[in-house]
Design a protein around this motif. Structure first.
Motif, PDB file in Angstrom:
ATOM      1  N   CYS A 190      48.506  51.050  37.678  1.00 35.19           N
ATOM      2  CA  CYS A 190      47.431  50.680  36.780  1.00 35.19           C
ATOM      3  C   CYS A 190      46.313  50.076  37.618  1.00 35.19           C
ATOM      4  O   CYS A 190      46.498  49.784  38.806  1.00 35.19           O
ATOM      5  CB  CYS A 190      47.892  49.692  35.703  1.00 35.19           C
ATOM      6  N   ALA A 191      45.162  49.895  37.017  1.00 37.30           N
ATOM      7  CA  ALA A 191      44.035  49.251  37.692  1.00 37.30           C
ATOM      8  C   ALA A 191      43.626  48.016  36.905  1.00 37.30           C
ATOM      9  O   ALA A 191      43.739  47.981  35.688  1.00 37.30           O
ATOM     10  CB  ALA A 191      42.862  50.219  37.817  1.00 37.30           C
ATOM     11  N   ARG A 192      43.181  46.997  37.611  1.00 36.90           N
ATOM     12  CA  ARG A 192      42.694  45.769  36.976  1.00 36.90           C
ATOM     13  C   ARG A 192      41.760  45.067  37.953  1.00 36.90           C
ATOM     14  O   ARG A 192      41.577  45.503  39.096  1.00 36.90           O
ATOM     15  CB  ARG A 192      43.857  44.855  36.578  1.00 36.90           C
ATOM     16  N   LEU A 193      41.204  43.954  37.519  1.00 35.15           N
ATOM     17  CA  LEU A 193      40.348  43.160  38.397  1.00 35.15           C
ATOM     18  C   LEU A 193      41.210  42.298  39.316  1.00 35.15           C
ATOM     19  O   LEU A 193      42.302  41.852  38.952  1.00 35.15           O
ATOM     20  CB  LEU A 193      39.413  42.274  37.578  1.00 35.15           C
ATOM     21  N   VAL A 194      40.724  42.071  40.498  1.00 29.63           N
ATOM     22  CA  VAL A 194      41.459  41.307  41.497  1.00 29.63           C
ATOM     23  C   VAL A 194      41.561  39.838  41.071  1.00 29.63           C
ATOM     24  O   VAL A 194      40.660  39.292  40.430  1.00 29.63           O
ATOM     25  CB  VAL A 194      40.741  41.430  42.869  1.00 29.63           C
ATOM     26  N   THR A 195      42.692  39.203  41.380  1.00 25.78           N
ATOM     27  CA  THR A 195      42.815  37.761  41.178  1.00 25.78           C
ATOM     28  C   THR A 195      42.154  37.049  42.346  1.00 25.78           C
ATOM     29  O   THR A 195      41.868  37.644  43.388  1.00 25.78           O
ATOM     30  CB  THR A 195      44.285  37.335  41.084  1.00 25.78           C
ATOM     31  N   GLU A 197      43.460  34.842  44.336  1.00 21.96           N
ATOM     32  CA  GLU A 197      44.363  34.832  45.484  1.00 21.96           C
ATOM     33  C   GLU A 197      44.343  36.178  46.206  1.00 21.96           C
ATOM     34  O   GLU A 197      44.289  36.239  47.442  1.00 21.96           O
ATOM     35  CB  GLU A 197      45.790  34.505  45.034  1.00 21.96           C
ATOM     36  N   GLU A 198      44.378  37.266  45.439  1.00 24.17           N
ATOM     37  CA  GLU A 198      44.322  38.592  46.040  1.00 24.17           C
ATOM     38  C   GLU A 198      42.995  38.821  46.751  1.00 24.17           C
ATOM     39  O   GLU A 198      42.943  39.414  47.839  1.00 24.17           O
ATOM     40  CB  GLU A 198      44.530  39.660  44.963  1.00 24.17           C
ATOM     41  N   ALA A 199      41.911  38.365  46.148  1.00 22.21           N
ATOM     42  CA  ALA A 199      40.593  38.528  46.754  1.00 22.21           C
ATOM     43  C   ALA A 199      40.535  37.834  48.109  1.00 22.21           C
ATOM     44  O   ALA A 199      39.959  38.362  49.070  1.00 22.21           O
ATOM     45  CB  ALA A 199      39.509  37.983  45.826  1.00 22.21           C
ATOM     46  N   THR A 200      41.156  36.669  48.204  1.00 22.25           N
ATOM     47  CA  THR A 200      41.176  35.947  49.473  1.00 22.25           C
ATOM     48  C   THR A 200      41.979  36.712  50.518  1.00 22.25           C
ATOM     49  O   THR A 200      41.530  36.896  51.651  1.00 22.25           O
ATOM     50  CB  THR A 200      41.775  34.546  49.273  1.00 22.25           C
ATOM     51  N   ASP A 201      43.170  37.168  50.141  1.00 18.33           N
ATOM     52  CA  ASP A 201      44.046  37.849  51.097  1.00 18.33           C
ATOM     53  C   ASP A 201      43.478  39.186  51.549  1.00 18.33           C
ATOM     54  O   ASP A 201      43.650  39.589  52.709  1.00 18.33           O
ATOM     55  CB  ASP A 201      45.432  38.071  50.485  1.00 18.33           C
ATOM     56  N   LEU A 202      42.807  39.898  50.637  1.00 19.00           N
ATOM     57  CA  LEU A 202      42.289  41.233  50.956  1.00 19.00           C
ATOM     58  C   LEU A 202      40.812  41.210  51.347  1.00 19.00           C
ATOM     59  O   LEU A 202      40.217  42.268  51.585  1.00 19.00           O
ATOM     60  CB  LEU A 202      42.495  42.170  49.766  1.00 19.00           C
ATOM     61  N   GLU A 203      40.227  40.004  51.395  1.00 23.62           N
ATOM     62  CA  GLU A 203      38.831  39.838  51.793  1.00 23.62           C
ATOM     63  C   GLU A 203      37.908  40.661  50.897  1.00 23.62           C
ATOM     64  O   GLU A 203      37.041  41.404  51.358  1.00 23.62           O
ATOM     65  CB  GLU A 203      38.637  40.206  53.271  1.00 23.62           C
ATOM     66  N   LEU A 204      38.120  40.519  49.582  1.00 25.82           N
ATOM     67  CA  LEU A 204      37.332  41.246  48.597  1.00 25.82           C
ATOM     68  C   LEU A 204      36.417  40.292  47.832  1.00 25.82           C
ATOM     69  O   LEU A 204      36.668  39.077  47.765  1.00 25.82           O
ATOM     70  CB  LEU A 204      38.254  41.951  47.589  1.00 25.82           C
ATOM     71  N   GLU A 205      35.385  40.870  47.241  1.00 22.87           N
ATOM     72  CA  GLU A 205      34.524  40.079  46.387  1.00 22.87           C
ATOM     73  C   GLU A 205      35.197  39.831  45.050  1.00 22.87           C
ATOM     74  O   GLU A 205      35.963  40.666  44.551  1.00 22.87           O
ATOM     75  CB  GLU A 205      33.194  40.802  46.162  1.00 22.87           C
ATOM     76  N   GLY A 207      35.893  39.896  41.271  1.00 22.68           N
ATOM     77  CA  GLY A 207      35.549  40.915  40.289  1.00 22.68           C
ATOM     78  C   GLY A 207      35.766  42.330  40.765  1.00 22.68           C
ATOM     79  O   GLY A 207      35.502  43.277  40.014  1.00 22.68           O
ATOM     80  N   SER A 208      36.266  42.515  42.002  1.00 26.74           N
ATOM     81  CA  SER A 208      36.558  43.864  42.493  1.00 26.74           C
ATOM     82  C   SER A 208      37.720  44.466  41.713  1.00 26.74           C
ATOM     83  O   SER A 208      38.617  43.755  41.244  1.00 26.74           O
ATOM     84  CB  SER A 208      36.915  43.827  43.978  1.00 26.74           C
ATOM     85  N   ALA A 209      37.700  45.779  41.567  1.00 25.94           N
ATOM     86  CA  ALA A 209      38.818  46.479  40.929  1.00 25.94           C
ATOM     87  C   ALA A 209      39.875  46.808  41.982  1.00 25.94           C
ATOM     88  O   ALA A 209      39.540  47.181  43.107  1.00 25.94           O
ATOM     89  CB  ALA A 209      38.332  47.764  40.271  1.00 25.94           C
ATOM     90  N   VAL A 210      41.130  46.647  41.629  1.00 24.40           N
ATOM     91  CA  VAL A 210      42.231  46.964  42.537  1.00 24.40           C
ATOM     92  C   VAL A 210      43.247  47.843  41.816  1.00 24.40           C
ATOM     93  O   VAL A 210      43.337  47.846  40.589  1.00 24.40           O
ATOM     94  CB  VAL A 210      42.933  45.685  43.067  1.00 24.40           C
ATOM     95  N   LEU A 211      43.979  48.594  42.615  1.00 23.11           N
ATOM     96  CA  LEU A 211      45.071  49.413  42.096  1.00 23.11           C
ATOM     97  C   LEU A 211      46.374  48.645  42.260  1.00 23.11           C
ATOM     98  O   LEU A 211      46.651  48.102  43.333  1.00 23.11           O
ATOM     99  CB  LEU A 211      45.158  50.735  42.861  1.00 23.11           C
ATOM    100  N   ILE A 212      47.160  48.587  41.201  1.00 26.47           N
ATOM    101  CA  ILE A 212      48.462  47.909  41.235  1.00 26.47           C
ATOM    102  C   ILE A 212      49.551  48.964  41.116  1.00 26.47           C
ATOM    103  O   ILE A 212      49.532  49.786  40.197  1.00 26.47           O
ATOM    104  CB  ILE A 212      48.594  46.887  40.086  1.00 26.47           C
ATOM    105  N   VAL A 213      50.503  48.931  42.042  1.00 21.46           N
ATOM    106  CA  VAL A 213      51.639  49.849  42.013  1.00 21.46           C
ATOM    107  C   VAL A 213      52.923  49.035  41.910  1.00 21.46           C
ATOM    108  O   VAL A 213      53.186  48.169  42.742  1.00 21.46           O
ATOM    109  CB  VAL A 213      51.689  50.739  43.280  1.00 21.46           C
ATOM    110  N   HIS A 214      53.700  49.303  40.867  1.00 22.07           N
ATOM    111  CA  HIS A 214      55.041  48.737  40.732  1.00 22.07           C
ATOM    112  C   HIS A 214      56.040  49.796  41.169  1.00 22.07           C
ATOM    113  O   HIS A 214      56.071  50.895  40.610  1.00 22.07           O
ATOM    114  CB  HIS A 214      55.313  48.306  39.286  1.00 22.07           C
ATOM    115  N   HIS A 215      56.821  49.456  42.173  1.00 26.16           N
ATOM    116  CA  HIS A 215      57.683  50.416  42.857  1.00 26.16           C
ATOM    117  C   HIS A 215      59.123  49.903  42.789  1.00 26.16           C
ATOM    118  O   HIS A 215      59.406  48.784  43.228  1.00 26.16           O
ATOM    119  CB  HIS A 215      57.216  50.542  44.312  1.00 26.16           C
TER     120      HIS A 215
END
Length: 246
Positions: A190-195, A197-205, A207-215
């Motif tokens: 699924c896709a959602r907006l970055v949290t 914590e995720e924005a910090t770890d991935l160096e994103l702005e 409000g960025s959209a990210v892809l989430i994969v549950h495996h």
């Protein structure tokens, strides 16, 4: 009545084989892929079939043809999915390609979130072993992921609790430590907006959209062996599914 689907066309089988080599990192940017003549000989197919397989790879943006020279892997920034990582680990004993590495940001026992407990068939609020990592290459962070393992796996595979990297990958280590063999996996995306914590770890702005994969990986007895939640940054998503049109 339901019918068994026929095998994929030969040119697609060849293209998918080379694609997997590229995604695993066995063929790297700038490497030359086999020529039409070589593919025709190796796969016992006609030259037009071999040419079509290279065209399919070019259409996917994976290779480029250089006039008078050959066909080469393009300079790509791809996130390798679990199946490519597993394939590389089983072939080379290392899960990452040269230039890629993971930083384990936390590891140990935690109360499993509800969706993790459900995936691992645990009682609500039960504990599980987790490993949280940020995967990087020379350009910076490329994936954030957390793997979760049932208590019996955590007890028999103590390296999961250590923040040191497991070079062969957690699944291969768990298989060796527990004797449980991974059999198949299921992915939900699924896709959602970055949290934050995720924005910090991935160096994103923000409000960025990210892809989430549950495996989820299952063993030969259909028991869940690992649950992983991966976060992929924007611009590096790949959805691919081939199917017949009837």
């Amino acid at each position: 009545m339901p019918q068994i689907e026929e095998a994929q066309p030969k040119y697609l089988q060849i293209a998918h084989y080379i694609r997997d080599q590229i995604l695993r990192g066995d063929l790297r940017p700038g490497d030359e892929v086999p020529s039409e003549r070589q593919l025709a000989a190796d796969w016992n197919v006609s030259r037009p079939t071999a040419a079509r397989s290279l065209q399919a790879l070019a259409h996917q943006g994976l290779v480029e043809k250089r006039q008078g020279s050959g066909t080469y892997v393009r300079n790509l920034e791809v996130n390798r999915r679990a199946r490519e990582l597993y394939g590389r680990a089983r072939q080379t004993g290392k899960i990452y390609t040269p230039g890629e590495y993971a930083v384990i940001t936390s590891a140990g026992w935690l109360d499993a979130p509800d969706h993790v407990a459900e995936a691992l068939n645990l009682a609500k609020g039960g504990q599980a072993v987790h490993r949280r990592r940020v995967t990087n290459n020379e350009n910076g962070p490329i994936t954030l992921s957390t793997s979760w393992f049932p208590p019996d796996v955590g007890q028999r595979a103590p390296r999961l609790l250590d923040p040191e990297r497991i070079r062969e990958g957690t699944l291969m280590y768990v298989e060796k430590a527990t004797g449980r063999q991974g059999s198949y996996a299921e992915d939900r995306m699924c896709a959602r907006l970055v949290t934050e914590e995720e924005a910090t770890d991935l160096e994103l702005e923000s409000g960025s959209a990210v892809l989430i994969v549950h495996h989820v990986v299952y063993d030969l007895q259909d028991r869940p062996l690992e649950f992983a939640e991966a976060t992929y940054p924007p611009g590096r998503w790949i959805f691919e599914k081939g199917y017949p049109i009837t």
